[in-house]
Design an enzyme around this catalytic site. Sequence first.
Site, short mmCIF file in Angstrom:
data_model
loop_
_atom_site.label_atom_id
_atom_site.label_comp_id
_atom_site.label_asym_id
_atom_site.label_seq_id
_atom_site.Cartn_x
_atom_site.Cartn_y
_atom_site.Cartn_z
N ASP A 122 3.30 1.34 3.29
CA ASP A 122 2.75 1.17 4.64
C ASP A 122 3.08 -0.27 5.07
OD1 ASP A 122 1.26 0.64 6.87
OD2 ASP A 122 -0.59 1.51 6.12
N ASP A 144 0.86 -1.18 0.00
CA ASP A 144 0.00 0.00 0.00
C ASP A 144 0.90 1.23 0.00
OD1 ASP A 144 -2.10 1.78 0.33
OD2 ASP A 144 -2.11 1.58 2.51
N ASP A 167 0.67 5.27 0.18
CA ASP A 167 -0.28 6.34 0.47
C ASP A 167 0.37 7.70 0.33
OD1 ASP A 167 -2.87 5.78 0.91
OD2 ASP A 167 -2.63 5.18 3.01
#
Lengths: 354, 385
Positions: free
Chosen positions: B292, B95, B97
């Site tokens: 992440d 992930d 972000d």
Amino acid sequence: MTSVELGIEDLAKYPFLEEAGKYIKARDLSLEDIAQPDFNMVIERARKRVLQAIRNREVSNEIGTPEIELLSFPLALMLIKATNLDHLISRYSYSEAVRAEKFLESEREELVVQIFRNTLKIDVTPIETNTCYPVFNYKIPIMDYLKRAISFHELEWKLVNRSVDQGYVYLRSHELIRLIRQEVENMIRERLKILTVSKLPDSLKKTIQDISIRSPAPNLSYRVRITPDKYPPCVATALSMLNKRENLPHYGRFLFTTYLVNIGSSVEEILALYSGSPDFNERITKYQIEHIAGLRGGRVKYNCPSCRTLVTHSFCFKTKECDDIQNPLQFGRKIVPNVRKQVNKKWTKKQLKH
Amino acid sequence: MDEKTTKALKKKFKEYYFKHIEQIDTPTHISEREFGYMTFDSIMIRHLSFQNPVDLRTKILKEVPHSVYYSTSLYNEPSRPMQEKGWKGSDLVFDIDADTLSSPCRKNHDKWICRSCGTQKIGIKPTKCPKCKETRIHEINISCSICLNAAKNEVFKLLNILTDDFGIQRNKIDTFFSGSMGYHISIIDSTFGEANQAIRNEIVDYVSGQAYIPESLGVSRQSSYENLIDRLPSETEHGWRGRIARYLKNSQFKEKSSDLKEVLAELYQKTGYRKFRFVIESAAKKSGATIDPSVTTDIHRILRLPGTLHGKTGLLKKRCTDLESFSPLDDAVALGREPMKIFVDNSPQFTLMGEQFGPFKSEHVELPTMAAVYLLGQDMAKVEE
């Protein structure tokens, strides 16, 4: 690569291999046979194997007579098992693994590859050795590397510090061999665990007694109440953030709670420490602490994350006091040997009495 | 969120799913995955399982959820409680972000609200409310093309590491815009499926360049100049040695005309081991991908289902078939332009389909559905009478 025919000397070096088991089975020897005077040298080598493991955490890598060396291995396993001392299993398995490692380091390439592929199911490929730095001898798939390397805590074993290309990790011979010590150890340990020893001949009983007396005491668990001034720096940081009413990140919360749960703090004690944090919700926080403590949901008490995991999640605040620990729960262990010594002393006296 | 706003959002989502239900991008091994969804009343329903995509789509049409999730793990019995599911393996997921990348544009489009005194401002969330000094501060992150581009750059860094170092074929890596702040990268059916949490931790550290040591470049506390020239990496090497060499050559030592090995050996001699280590650690972190870690390491994670709407933005979690040309604030816009009357309570400026909206103070406005839902979902507006 064509398969390598293993000679008796190879089997003596690596007696945990399936081929070694087959060879011994083919000899069709019973325990009674081995207890006969003809096999005195085998008994003596087996006894030495075990005592070397107890004393030096290493079995010597001498090969006098290969047959004696080979036959003494299963006998040594029986002697260990017959002592009924569980902690000897770990020490002996480790010591035998170190012995095998020493042989493998100077082993011919094709046999190394065969042992890795057939016994350990690791797809090792020898590579043409570079003349310039860095020099490598073998490559193995990343997953095969990681499955083993995660149990090493030195930074040099982290994947990021390895030469990696197109799905393979490149290794020098001694690194490849070191990688599988744990595995050989596990193989021997598993074998010891399932081994059943029926009635032993009287001539072996004295040897077993001798081994029992010379065995070290097991590590007994103990509990020391840890006060906040003795917390590891990561837990201390988390506590200080909570005290300052700062928003502790998710992983910091997980660490803080698992640490306190594992040192024996109660749910109420932990809850009180969270009460000042922003967005504190007593019901939810209590539920989460109880979940981590194994009082809810799957009823599994969570372990405190390892130092490596904390580095990954950017919540490691290592100081020199951390002293290469692998888990925050080990912080301050330097005070522990005294405690352990006292416990061991009592245990040994008690053991000798009986 | 008030009832009327919830109702209006649900209606818009229903209309969308009614027309586009076939576009839900279901993952493989559907019957072995857990599914879950969040309702518009913020109730989370988990441990659902479906035998085929049709059943899953029917459920979405029936419930019209705020957000739909699927497990990145495969289980023997996905609908049982977690301890009884029987873990079979997990996709390798990452992930990225935008809100973790500290792009300078954040001060223009982030918003915070103090939960204690109600103070709210556009800008980066302070640690303490300047008015009441309380720390209970809620943060709203809005993304713009600048920070989403920064996130895309991280995706490219990650993809290079996955293909070059891990040997994963590019066509086996699925890249999705998450529907809000960044990207999800997913690898299904790879040898890494069986990796446990500890192994995934190692993968995270690898792709993000964490815990890199100078010894891996052939440098130790006792290294001599000649020794260093022999051992330091060149830009053409594979793995992290080459990556760090390329980074240093292209950034810090761009001006130097001499050979990189010589530059580094001189740096080491001048600064000593500790400072050299700092330079190398920083180079490794900067040339790694910022991800992440908890998403990759959590083997019981549920992720937003591709092809569904993000409840907070009304944008789609969308597959990026051509990442280079993918423009999230255009390509992931799913809702139309039908006007909606809303009352906005302070919102920064944002752009959708090339059209700028805001900044708004506390005011009544009429906006196209795509923009109205974008504000309503993030609790920066409510539906008018």
